[in-house]
Every structure is written in C-alpha cells, then in structure tokens.
Scaffold this motif. Structure first.
Motif, mmCIF file in Angstrom:
data_model
loop_
_atom_site.group_PDB
_atom_site.id
_atom_site.type_symbol
_atom_site.label_atom_id
_atom_site.label_comp_id
_atom_site.label_asym_id
_atom_site.label_seq_id
_atom_site.Cartn_x
_atom_site.Cartn_y
_atom_site.Cartn_z
ATOM 1 N N THR A 19 0.837 -1.204 0.000
ATOM 2 C CA THR A 19 0.000 0.000 0.000
ATOM 3 C C THR A 19 0.869 1.249 0.000
ATOM 4 O O THR A 19 0.565 2.245 -0.675
ATOM 5 C CB THR A 19 -0.930 -0.017 1.227
ATOM 6 N N SER A 20 1.979 1.198 0.731
ATOM 7 C CA SER A 20 2.877 2.360 0.822
ATOM 8 C C SER A 20 3.522 2.715 -0.518
ATOM 9 O O SER A 20 4.029 3.828 -0.687
ATOM 10 C CB SER A 20 3.963 2.107 1.866
ATOM 11 N N LEU A 56 -6.682 10.310 -3.480
ATOM 12 C CA LEU A 56 -5.994 10.239 -2.200
ATOM 13 C C LEU A 56 -4.798 9.297 -2.268
ATOM 14 O O LEU A 56 -4.857 8.266 -2.945
ATOM 15 C CB LEU A 56 -6.940 9.738 -1.105
ATOM 16 N N PRO A 57 -3.734 9.621 -1.510
ATOM 17 C CA PRO A 57 -2.610 8.694 -1.412
ATOM 18 C C PRO A 57 -3.079 7.349 -0.848
ATOM 19 O O PRO A 57 -3.975 7.292 -0.009
ATOM 20 C CB PRO A 57 -1.663 9.388 -0.418
ATOM 21 N N GLU A 58 -2.485 6.273 -1.346
ATOM 22 C CA GLU A 58 -2.724 4.914 -0.848
ATOM 23 C C GLU A 58 -4.179 4.465 -0.973
ATOM 24 O O GLU A 58 -4.636 3.580 -0.256
ATOM 25 C CB GLU A 58 -2.267 4.793 0.616
ATOM 26 N N SER A 59 -4.933 5.066 -1.904
ATOM 27 C CA SER A 59 -6.340 4.695 -2.112
ATOM 28 C C SER A 59 -6.469 3.693 -3.249
ATOM 29 O O SER A 59 -5.584 3.573 -4.104
ATOM 30 C CB SER A 59 -7.162 5.947 -2.436
ATOM 31 N N THR A 60 -7.602 2.985 -3.277
ATOM 32 C CA THR A 60 -7.849 2.053 -4.385
ATOM 33 C C THR A 60 -7.957 2.792 -5.714
ATOM 34 O O THR A 60 -7.700 2.208 -6.774
ATOM 35 C CB THR A 60 -9.135 1.243 -4.152
ATOM 36 N N LEU A 61 -8.310 4.080 -5.671
ATOM 37 C CA LEU A 61 -8.474 4.844 -6.911
ATOM 38 C C LEU A 61 -7.128 5.177 -7.542
ATOM 39 O O LEU A 61 -6.968 5.098 -8.766
ATOM 40 C CB LEU A 61 -9.285 6.113 -6.649
ATOM 41 N N ILE A 62 -6.145 5.547 -6.736
ATOM 42 C CA ILE A 62 -4.812 5.803 -7.309
ATOM 43 C C ILE A 62 -4.199 4.482 -7.779
ATOM 44 O O ILE A 62 -3.417 4.458 -8.735
ATOM 45 C CB ILE A 62 -3.899 6.567 -6.319
ATOM 46 N N MET A 63 -4.587 3.365 -7.167
ATOM 47 C CA MET A 63 -4.128 2.061 -7.646
ATOM 48 C C MET A 63 -4.716 1.755 -9.018
ATOM 49 O O MET A 63 -4.027 1.248 -9.914
ATOM 50 C CB MET A 63 -4.513 0.970 -6.644
ATOM 51 N N LEU A 64 -6.006 2.075 -9.207
ATOM 52 C CA LEU A 64 -6.651 1.856 -10.512
ATOM 53 C C LEU A 64 -5.955 2.699 -11.586
ATOM 54 O O LEU A 64 -5.630 2.187 -12.674
ATOM 55 C CB LEU A 64 -8.135 2.213 -10.422
ATOM 56 N N VAL A 65 -5.726 3.969 -11.291
ATOM 57 C CA VAL A 65 -5.068 4.853 -12.255
ATOM 58 C C VAL A 65 -3.669 4.335 -12.566
ATOM 59 O O VAL A 65 -3.213 4.359 -13.725
ATOM 60 C CB VAL A 65 -5.039 6.294 -11.715
ATOM 61 N N SER A 66 -2.971 3.822 -11.549
ATOM 62 C CA SER A 66 -1.624 3.283 -11.744
ATOM 63 C C SER A 66 -1.646 2.011 -12.581
ATOM 64 O O SER A 66 -0.700 1.739 -13.334
ATOM 65 C CB SER A 66 -0.971 3.006 -10.385
ATOM 66 N N ALA A 67 -2.711 1.234 -12.458
ATOM 67 C CA ALA A 67 -2.853 0.031 -13.286
ATOM 68 C C ALA A 67 -2.948 0.412 -14.758
ATOM 69 O O ALA A 67 -2.465 -0.310 -15.639
ATOM 70 C CB ALA A 67 -4.087 -0.761 -12.866
ATOM 71 N N PHE A 68 -3.553 1.576 -15.030
ATOM 72 C CA PHE A 68 -3.761 2.009 -16.413
ATOM 73 C C PHE A 68 -2.532 2.708 -16.986
ATOM 74 O O PHE A 68 -2.156 2.473 -18.143
ATOM 75 C CB PHE A 68 -4.977 2.939 -16.472
ATOM 76 N N ALA A 69 -1.893 3.560 -16.190
ATOM 77 C CA ALA A 69 -0.830 4.417 -16.722
ATOM 78 C C ALA A 69 0.555 4.073 -16.196
ATOM 79 O O ALA A 69 1.537 4.674 -16.643
ATOM 80 C CB ALA A 69 -1.149 5.880 -16.412
ATOM 81 N N GLY A 70 0.651 3.136 -15.256
ATOM 82 C CA GLY A 70 1.946 2.799 -14.668
ATOM 83 C C GLY A 70 2.192 3.595 -13.399
ATOM 84 O O GLY A 70 2.040 4.823 -13.388
ATOM 85 N N ARG A 71 2.574 2.904 -12.334
ATOM 86 C CA ARG A 71 2.738 3.564 -11.039
ATOM 87 C C ARG A 71 3.766 4.698 -11.102
ATOM 88 O O ARG A 71 3.534 5.796 -10.579
ATOM 89 C CB ARG A 71 3.155 2.527 -9.983
ATOM 90 N N GLU A 72 4.888 4.461 -11.755
ATOM 91 C CA GLU A 72 5.931 5.485 -11.806
ATOM 92 C C GLU A 72 5.456 6.720 -12.550
ATOM 93 O O GLU A 72 5.705 7.856 -12.125
ATOM 94 C CB GLU A 72 7.210 4.918 -12.453
#
Length: 341
Positions: free
Chosen positions: A3-4, A299-315
């Motif tokens: 999560t971090s 929000l940081p560490e939210s499921t929504l930023i995880m979804l966006v990262s799945a689409f565009a890459g976390r970095e």
C-alpha cells in the motif's frame, strides 16, 4: 505490492474545499500512459484531445442528500445517519453517529418529527439497518431534510448542492458524486458531440467505501466494497460500434471504468448488464475495453490511485502527481482533472 508504494506527499492547502465558479475552467493535466509525458491545460480544452469516432462514457448517477441530522428519543441527544443502501420497504443500511448510543431499538426523529426512524439491527462492521416512517414520498422528504454527504476531507459547507451533482445526473442513488464528471457543462458536451464523439451513459451508485482507506500492508489483502451498476443496451452498442471502427472508449471517472471492466467480455465486447460489482483494479490488471480515462487527483494509498496506476503505470502516475503538487493543482472531489491516454 505494498500500500505504501502508492503514497505521495500532499500539502493540506491543495485539497480543494469548494468548487470553482465555472465548471470547465478547472485545470486539466494530460498524461501519456506510455511515455509518461504530461501537459498543462484547462478542462474546456478537452475537445483538442478527442477524435471523431471516439466515445465518452459517463456515470449518470445522482447523489442522494443522504446525510440526516436529528436526535434520539427519548432524551434528545444529537444523532447523524448517513444512508448507504436501500434495502426496501423503508429500511436502509446506514452509517450512524454516535455508534455506541445507536443500539437496536433506538428511536430517532428528524425535522421536528416529519421523519421518524428506528434502528433495527447492527451489522458486522458496525453499519446499522434503520427503518424510516414518513408521510408521502421518501425521496421528497429527503430533499427537504437531507444534506449532501460530502467527503470527510471537505470541511466547508456547500452553498449550492447542485455543484456536487454532474449536469447530466439523473438516477438517484449515490452516497458520493462521480467527481470526474463535475467539470462538464452542457455546452462542452454539445461541442464534443458535434465533433463526432459519441456520448453514452452508465449508472454506478457510488458507495462511501470509495473513501475507505486501505489499511492492509499488502494491497491484495484489501476487501473491496460492492456497488450497484447498470449498462444499457444503447451504451453497449455505442461501445461495440466505436471499438469495431477503431475508435477509443474513454471513461469519465473511475466509476465508469469499473462499470465497463466489470461486465466486458474478454475480447472487450459489451452487452446490456446490471448487478453488483466489487471489481478491484490494481497494477497487473489487463484492461479489456477502456482506452482513455478522465479522472480527478486521488488520495494517497487509495484504491483509486491504484486503478489509475494500473492504467498508466505507477511510476508515471506518481511522477505526474508530484508535478501537479509543484504546479499547485487542486486535489480530490472539487479539484482539477487528468486526461490519461
């Protein structure tokens, strides 16, 4: 994955407390999900990044004024009830405060007795079933007595409750707004359609679980909340035509994305569907139908930023968020937007 891994540092003053006067005057960051390149624009520039033959999919759910302030009987102690899920026949699953004083059998009064209620059951996790008693139509009573259930990070009173609704909202049922759509005006939607972009609607009733923090250290241990969603035959046909002709399917908001990805076939084709979804999208997910995403900053560490990262890459996403902080973008529900393609 931890999560971090999805943490970023956000100054409190960048959390938007009020909507800006003109919906489509908000800022728009563009992000190329393959290269990580970003650009800085305004939301009314969105048509420049769309192509004839694309389709936009929007969530037409409307927020219930679901926050009720009243008092407990007898004695008159203050109470707050937040409607979450309509269980039928006057009973709702609710969040309540103060929880320790809202045991089954507790009687409640709202609006000088115009709306009465009784707590009937305590559910696992702490939510309550509450049965309401009223004259007339419940939603009309709610319009008179209820307040908008703004997210916990918004501390200012909302002066115009329509600013927490999209201009195309029509199906009552959400406990929170699908906020990516708050930037659209009727004129902007007309301009987009006039250039040959199809516009379709899905319905996903946003639950308060969307704000629930991920407390587990490993993201895969998080239990996703369920939300009810609907895809019409008309919208399914629009998406299928668009994809078959080589156009892009662009979701407005993570709720539209989750709706489509919940019901899309493996080959990306859509059929009319309805039901509950608890889809949890994080890096490693293979998108079946979405080609572009319009979304706010999450929000940081939210499921929504995880979804966006799945689409565009976390970095790429975290680098874009750092840029947004440097450039003083406004964050969260009343904040600015991104277009990821």
């Amino acid at each position: 994955m931890k999560t971090s891994d999805f943490y970023y540092d956000l100054p409190q003053e960048l959390i938007a407390q009020t909507p800006i006067p003109q919906r489509d005057a908000s800022r728009l960051m563009t992000l190329d999900r393959f290269s990580g390149a970003v650009g800085h624009h305004h939301f009314h520039d969105l048509p420049e990044f769309l192509r004839p033959g694309d389709c936009l999919i929007l969530n037409d759910s409307r927020v219930l004024p679901a926050r009720l302030l009243g008092h407990r009987l007898p004695g008159g102690g203050a109470c707050e009830v937040l409607l979450l899920i309509d269980k039928g026949e006057g009973t709702w699953e609710c969040l309540v405060r103060p929880g320790r004083k809202m045991k089954p059998g507790t009687r409640l009064s709202f609006g000088d007795g115009e709306l009465m209620a009784e707590v009937t059951e305590e559910l696992p996790g702490g939510n309550r079933l509450v049965h309401f008693e009223y004259e007339g139509i419940f939603l009309e009573v709610l319009e008179r007595l209820g307040k908008m259930p703004l997210p916990p990070y918004i501390r200012e009173e909302l002066q115009d409750r329509e600013r927490y609704q999209t201009v195309y909202s029509r199906v009552l049922g959400s406990a929170a707004a699908p906020t990516a759509g708050l930037h659209f005006t009727p004129e902007l939607l007309e301009k987009i359609q006039a250039m040959g972009v199809g516009v379709g609607y899905v319905t996903l009733h946003v639950g308060l679980g969307t704000f629930r923090p991920v407390k587990e250290e490993e993201i895969t241990d998080h239990e996703m909340h369920s939300e009810y969603c609907v895809i019409s035959q008309e919208t399914a046909d629009l998406i299928n035509r668009t994809k078959a002709a080589g156009g892009r399917c662009i979701c407005v908001g993570t709720t539209s994305c989750r709706t489509l990805e919940s019901w899309a076939a493996e080959d990306g084709t859509m059929t009319a569907s309805a039901g509950w979804t608890d889809i949890y999208i994080y890096p490693g997910y293979r998108f079946k139908v979405m080609d572009g995403l319009i979304t706010n900053f999450h929000l940081p560490e939210s499921t929504l930023i995880m979804l966006v990262s799945a689409f565009a890459g976390r970095e790429h996403v975290l680098a874009a968020y750092e840029e947004a902080v440097r450039e003083r973008y406004r964050f969260f529900s009343f904040g600015d937007a991104m277009f990821i393609s």
